[in-house]
Design a protein around this motif. Sequence first.
Motif, mmCIF file in Angstrom:
data_model
loop_
_atom_site.group_PDB
_atom_site.id
_atom_site.type_symbol
_atom_site.label_atom_id
_atom_site.label_comp_id
_atom_site.label_asym_id
_atom_site.label_seq_id
_atom_site.Cartn_x
_atom_site.Cartn_y
_atom_site.Cartn_z
ATOM 1 N N ARG A 29 0.862 -1.173 0.000
ATOM 2 C CA ARG A 29 0.000 0.000 0.000
ATOM 3 C C ARG A 29 0.905 1.231 0.000
ATOM 4 O O ARG A 29 1.560 1.535 0.994
ATOM 5 C CB ARG A 29 -0.923 0.015 1.215
ATOM 6 C CG ARG A 29 -1.897 1.197 1.210
ATOM 7 C CD ARG A 29 -2.827 1.169 2.408
ATOM 8 N NE ARG A 29 -3.716 0.032 2.370
ATOM 9 C CZ ARG A 29 -4.582 -0.266 3.342
ATOM 10 N NH1 ARG A 29 -4.642 0.494 4.429
ATOM 11 N NH2 ARG A 29 -5.367 -1.314 3.246
ATOM 12 N N CYS A 73 1.722 5.045 0.119
ATOM 13 C CA CYS A 73 1.079 6.189 0.772
ATOM 14 C C CYS A 73 1.822 7.473 0.448
ATOM 15 O O CYS A 73 2.993 7.630 0.826
ATOM 16 C CB CYS A 73 1.045 5.977 2.288
ATOM 17 S SG CYS A 73 0.255 4.441 2.808
ATOM 18 N N ARG A 74 1.166 8.395 -0.229
ATOM 19 C CA ARG A 74 1.787 9.688 -0.529
ATOM 20 C C ARG A 74 1.838 10.577 0.706
ATOM 21 O O ARG A 74 2.691 11.448 0.825
ATOM 22 C CB ARG A 74 1.004 10.393 -1.632
ATOM 23 C CG ARG A 74 1.024 9.689 -2.967
ATOM 24 C CD ARG A 74 0.321 10.491 -4.034
ATOM 25 N NE ARG A 74 1.028 11.730 -4.347
ATOM 26 C CZ ARG A 74 0.590 12.631 -5.217
ATOM 27 N NH1 ARG A 74 -0.550 12.433 -5.856
ATOM 28 N NH2 ARG A 74 1.287 13.722 -5.447
ATOM 29 N N ASP A 89 -3.469 9.036 3.166
ATOM 30 C CA ASP A 89 -3.620 7.776 2.442
ATOM 31 C C ASP A 89 -3.629 6.568 3.366
ATOM 32 O O ASP A 89 -3.798 5.438 2.909
ATOM 33 C CB ASP A 89 -2.488 7.608 1.415
ATOM 34 C CG ASP A 89 -2.569 8.604 0.281
ATOM 35 O OD1 ASP A 89 -3.678 9.115 0.026
ATOM 36 O OD2 ASP A 89 -1.539 8.880 -0.355
#
Length: 263
Positions: free
Chosen positions: A246, A248-249, A253
């Motif tokens: 996953r 995430c920026r 997020d």
Amino acid sequence: MIRWCAYCQSYMGESEPFADFSLTHGLCPKCAASGIAEDKGVSGRMRPLVNFFLKLRNEVRAGIKADPAVWVKNAYDLGIKPEDLLIGVIQPALYEIGELWAKGEVTVAIEHRFSAFAEEMVGAVYRHYPELAGHRQAKKPDVLLTNADGNYHTLGLKFLEVHLLSRGLKTYTVLPGLPGREILELARSLKPKALGLSAALLPQLREVREFAGELTKMPKADRPLLLLGGFPLKEGLVLPAELQVRCCRGIQDLDLSDISSNR
């Protein structure tokens, strides 16, 4: 730009232009669901937060010498939550001072002083909010946090840890980074529900890819959700779907709904 909810004064993440570190207001999902509607008084409610942020930025540029505990107390008085203080105020200020240093507009000494101030503020947060410290270095953590091998930037994960603890999650953090094989050993022994990794530079992602591939070989029942963050992710990089990472920026997020502290 740094987005804050004008009603509950909570951090909502960043928006373009990312190089603009000024504050802008919006409405968080919780306040939107409550039926509150924006009105002409929004900017007035934001003014104390804006003044707080501007004062910090001015002191940082001058080589901040204040006691971090005073800033934590002032944030508390304004209703700014500790995780929002670190991620929504201090972290953007760190980005900004880094860019000013790169342009030659502030000295190395000023940049180093603010980095030290930010480190000291994490300790001040735990002293002011002792309830957060109770779930650190848990024997059965919900989230294991560490850096990708070679990443020696620790503040981001320290800020993230406060965010997770404030939501009742248990953490176990190892800093700076670890080789992938040691992270796997920790994951097998601690059995966290999620594993948060931070990569600061593109070359570090090669080992992250290898690590993610090894992680997928763990039995599904024992395999933690792999969360990956850091500057390359902030710039929009994603990893292949088969690695089950996953990406995430930013903090917005992180969907923590599938990570519970009830064990």
